[in-house]
Write an enzyme that holds these catalytic residues in place. Structure first.
Site, short mmCIF file in Angstrom:
data_model
loop_
_atom_site.label_atom_id
_atom_site.label_comp_id
_atom_site.label_asym_id
_atom_site.label_seq_id
_atom_site.Cartn_x
_atom_site.Cartn_y
_atom_site.Cartn_z
N ASN A 9 10.34 38.92 4.02
CA ASN A 9 9.68 40.22 4.56
C ASN A 9 8.89 40.81 3.45
O ASN A 9 7.87 41.54 3.83
CB ASN A 9 10.75 40.92 4.98
CG ASN A 9 11.29 40.64 6.33
OD1 ASN A 9 11.06 39.38 6.77
ND2 ASN A 9 12.02 41.29 7.13
N GLU A 10 9.07 40.65 2.12
CA GLU A 10 8.42 41.14 1.12
C GLU A 10 6.91 40.76 1.14
O GLU A 10 5.91 41.44 1.19
CB GLU A 10 8.80 40.89 -0.34
CG GLU A 10 10.03 41.66 -0.73
CD GLU A 10 11.36 41.19 0.10
OE1 GLU A 10 11.32 40.08 0.44
OE2 GLU A 10 12.50 41.98 0.03
N GLU A 44 6.07 30.27 13.71
CA GLU A 44 7.51 30.50 13.33
C GLU A 44 7.62 32.10 13.50
O GLU A 44 8.68 32.51 13.72
CB GLU A 44 7.80 29.73 12.06
CG GLU A 44 9.19 30.15 11.51
CD GLU A 44 9.73 29.21 10.30
OE1 GLU A 44 8.58 28.90 9.67
OE2 GLU A 44 10.64 29.07 10.16
N SER A 55 9.29 24.29 1.68
CA SER A 55 9.88 24.90 0.39
C SER A 55 10.28 23.59 -0.73
O SER A 55 10.82 22.66 -0.27
CB SER A 55 11.33 25.55 0.51
OG SER A 55 10.93 26.53 1.64
N GLN A 103 11.36 20.90 9.03
CA GLN A 103 10.35 21.58 8.26
C GLN A 103 10.38 21.34 6.90
O GLN A 103 11.25 21.89 6.23
CB GLN A 103 9.71 22.82 8.72
CG GLN A 103 10.35 23.77 8.70
CD GLN A 103 9.65 25.15 8.83
OE1 GLN A 103 8.63 25.02 8.92
NE2 GLN A 103 10.48 26.15 9.38
N GLY A 104 9.28 20.73 6.11
CA GLY A 104 9.36 20.63 4.65
C GLY A 104 8.10 21.37 3.75
O GLY A 104 7.33 20.73 3.62
C1 LIG Z 1 18.15 30.20 6.84
C2 LIG Z 1 17.18 29.54 6.21
C3 LIG Z 1 16.42 28.46 6.63
C4 LIG Z 1 15.58 27.72 6.01
N1 LIG Z 1 14.54 26.59 6.39
C5 LIG Z 1 13.82 26.28 5.99
C6 LIG Z 1 12.90 25.04 6.28
O1 LIG Z 1 13.57 24.69 7.45
N2 LIG Z 1 12.15 24.24 5.74
C7 LIG Z 1 11.51 25.11 4.33
O2 LIG Z 1 10.70 24.43 3.94
N3 LIG Z 1 12.28 26.35 4.11
C8 LIG Z 1 13.24 26.92 4.41
N4 LIG Z 1 13.83 28.06 4.04
C9 LIG Z 1 13.30 28.50 2.72
C10 LIG Z 1 12.63 29.68 2.89
O3 LIG Z 1 11.30 29.55 3.53
C11 LIG Z 1 12.52 30.25 1.53
O4 LIG Z 1 13.74 30.66 1.26
C12 LIG Z 1 11.46 31.45 1.51
O5 LIG Z 1 10.05 31.31 1.57
C13 LIG Z 1 11.68 32.26 -0.02
O6 LIG Z 1 11.40 31.36 -1.00
P1 LIG Z 1 12.45 31.23 -1.84
O7 LIG Z 1 14.13 31.11 -1.81
O8 LIG Z 1 11.92 30.40 -3.10
O9 LIG Z 1 12.38 32.68 -2.87
P2 LIG Z 1 11.38 33.15 -3.87
O10 LIG Z 1 10.03 32.80 -3.43
O11 LIG Z 1 11.88 32.73 -5.28
O12 LIG Z 1 11.61 34.77 -3.92
C14 LIG Z 1 12.56 35.51 -4.38
C15 LIG Z 1 12.52 37.06 -4.15
O13 LIG Z 1 11.33 37.40 -4.77
C16 LIG Z 1 10.54 38.01 -3.81
N5 LIG Z 1 9.16 37.68 -3.99
C17 LIG Z 1 8.53 36.39 -4.28
N6 LIG Z 1 6.97 36.81 -4.48
C18 LIG Z 1 6.69 38.08 -4.08
C19 LIG Z 1 5.51 38.65 -4.10
N7 LIG Z 1 4.44 38.03 -4.07
N8 LIG Z 1 5.58 40.12 -3.87
C20 LIG Z 1 6.68 40.59 -3.37
N9 LIG Z 1 8.02 39.85 -3.49
C21 LIG Z 1 7.99 38.66 -3.77
C22 LIG Z 1 10.92 37.29 -2.47
O14 LIG Z 1 10.48 38.33 -1.28
C23 LIG Z 1 12.27 37.36 -2.60
O15 LIG Z 1 12.97 38.48 -2.39
C24 LIG Z 1 14.83 28.49 4.75
C25 LIG Z 1 15.64 29.76 4.26
C26 LIG Z 1 16.81 30.19 4.85
C27 LIG Z 1 17.27 31.41 4.32
#
Ligand SMILES: Cc1cc2nc3c(=O)[nH]c(=O)nc-3n(C[C@H](O)[C@H](O)[C@H](O)COP(=O)(O)OP(=O)(O)OC[C@H]3O[C@@H](n4cnc5c(N)ncnc54)[C@H](O)[C@@H]3O)c2cc1C
Length: 359
Positions: free
Chosen positions: A342-343, A222, A105, A102-103
């Site tokens: 979870n946020e 999901e 991020s 899945q793409g």
């Molecule tokens: C094991 C694993 C598997 C994954 N697999 C996939 C995959 O197959 N395909 C894919 O596309 N992605 C995948 N991901 C990515 C995942 O979806 C992202 O890591 C996630 O959505 C968070 O995005 P980010 O890492 O850019 O963090 P950010 O969005 O930068 O967030 C950083 C922190 O800020 C907080 N935050 C951000 N915005 C807000 C808000 N509006 N209010 C309160 N808090 C906020 C977040 O909760 C987090 O704690 C995977 C991640 C992991 C850990």
């Protein structure tokens, strides 16, 4: 049942071993029981599927490495796909011949998924689209043949509009997949780079510029029931109880409340089980869980951390760095991040279920 237990499906060898198992499941028509017969399923009802999952996990069978396809993309194909797409894609997905990542991020768009900058440009002459940009954190992307994801098709449109859901072949020219290791050493994660890769028109899922609603249906699968059926946690809770029984909980442990935490974890897993039964009753009556799948996600991810933390405490110094509990513990810590943090789930619950004002 594969014995001994298979190595992690996020390593190259482990992935191959899991695929053998999943192909054996397919041969016996146990791979996608809830799908129609013609796609390799058994037309099982939602209740029957849940019972199958219970027995599958209770028997200690391995987690599914094809889960992004069979549990996430497939429900969206059933809801939004054309007959041609379903007939072409589902049988190969069920058989483990085409493997889906899945793409969503991107380096600058995780929680803020509508902020993606990967784009698709129409190629009229070729009858399709050209993809550009980078996707990251694609689970098992290094081993997959295909990717589903969102790309911007109308840069002038408001953020959530102008996005289209594409089904891309990762083996096409113009695609580069670079695997990278997770902290626990598993090597399945990947960055995927698109530089003019061609996707034919028939591989747009849903309508052009209306990809957001299709993507939300996929993320609902999901966060909710399909990816994380309750049996997985009930099984972990049962293993935790066995672990507690196998050791000697002395009076110091009792004082520390460890025994209570074992019982509490078991109760919470059972509560999730009952919660999902109620949810299935609702779905069968025609009520889609919608934003309520955020409740599932909050509950199962935090429950999984607690179950594993309690096990680690029980094991104490005996917790081997590479044992199943410590590996499970490490992976449980990712649960509050993937499938939307979870946020973000709490924001959804606050705004859409409780009707609180936007943050
Ligand atoms: C094991 C694993 C598997 C994954 N697999 C996939 C995959 O197959 N395909 C894919 O596309 N992605 C995948 N991901 C990515 C995942 O979806 C992202 O890591 C996630 O959505 C968070 O995005 P980010 O890492 O850019 O963090 P950010 O969005 O930068 O967030 C950083 C922190 O800020 C907080 N935050 C951000 N915005 C807000 C808000 N509006 N209010 C309160 N808090 C906020 C977040 O909760 C987090 O704690 C995977 C991640 C992991 C850990």
């Amino acid at each position: 049942m594969p014995r001994p237990a298979l190595p992690s499906g996020d390593t190259r060898d482990g992935f191959a071993a899991h695929l053998d198992w999943e192909r054996a499941l397919f041969e016996a028509r146990w791979s996608v029981v809830s799908w129609p017969n013609r796609y390799g399923g058994r037309d099982a009802s939602l209740w029957e599927w849940l019972i199958f999952e219970e027995e599958y996990y209770r028997a200690g069978a391995p987690q599914r490495v094809t889960q992004n396809g069979i549990f996430l993309l497939a429900p969206s194909l059933f809801e939004f796909g054309t007959r041609e797409q379903r007939d072409r894609i589902l049988p190969r997905m069920a058989a483990g011949q085409e493997l889906w990542a899945q793409g969503w991020s991107e380096p600058a768009a995780g929680s803020d998924l509508a902020g993606i900058t990967s784009r698709a440009e129409r190629d009229e002459a070729a009858g399709g689209w050209r993809l550009y940009g980078q996707k990251t954190w694609t689970t098992r992307g290094a081993f997959c043949t295909h990717l589903f994801g969102l790309f911007r098709t109308d840069p002038a449109a408001e953020r959530h509009r102008g996005l289209t859901y594409f089904l891309a072949d990762l083996r096409s020219p113009g695609v580069e997949v670079r695997g990278f290791e997770r902290l626990d050493g598993d090597e399945g994660f990947a960055d995927v780079y698109f530089d003019g890769a061609f996707v034919p028109e028939r591989d747009v899922l849903g309508e052009v510029n209306r990809g957001w609603s299709v993507a939300m249906a996929t993320t609902g699968s999901e966060r909710g029931l399909t990816l994380r059926s309750p049996s997985r946690f009930v099984t972990t809770a049962n293993r935790l109880v066995e672990l507690a029984r196998s050791g000697s909980l002395d009076s110091a442990d009792l004082d520390s409340g460890l025994r209570d935490r074992v019982v509490q974890s078991w109760i919470e897993a059972r509560a999730y089980h009952l919660f999902t039964l109620e949810q299935v009753t609702g779905i069968v009556a025609g009520n889609s869980p919608g934003a309520r799948s955020s409740l599932n996600k909050l509950y199962w991810s935090e429950l999984d951390v607690r179950l594993h933390e309690t096990a680690m405490e029980l094991l104490g110094a005996d917790a081997e760095a590479d044992g199943p509990w410590s590996r499970g513990f490490e992976f449980s810590l990712a649960g509050p991040i993937y499938a939307g943090t979870n946020e973000i789930q709490r924001n959804i619950v606050a705004e859409r279920l409780l009707g609180l004002p936007r943050a």
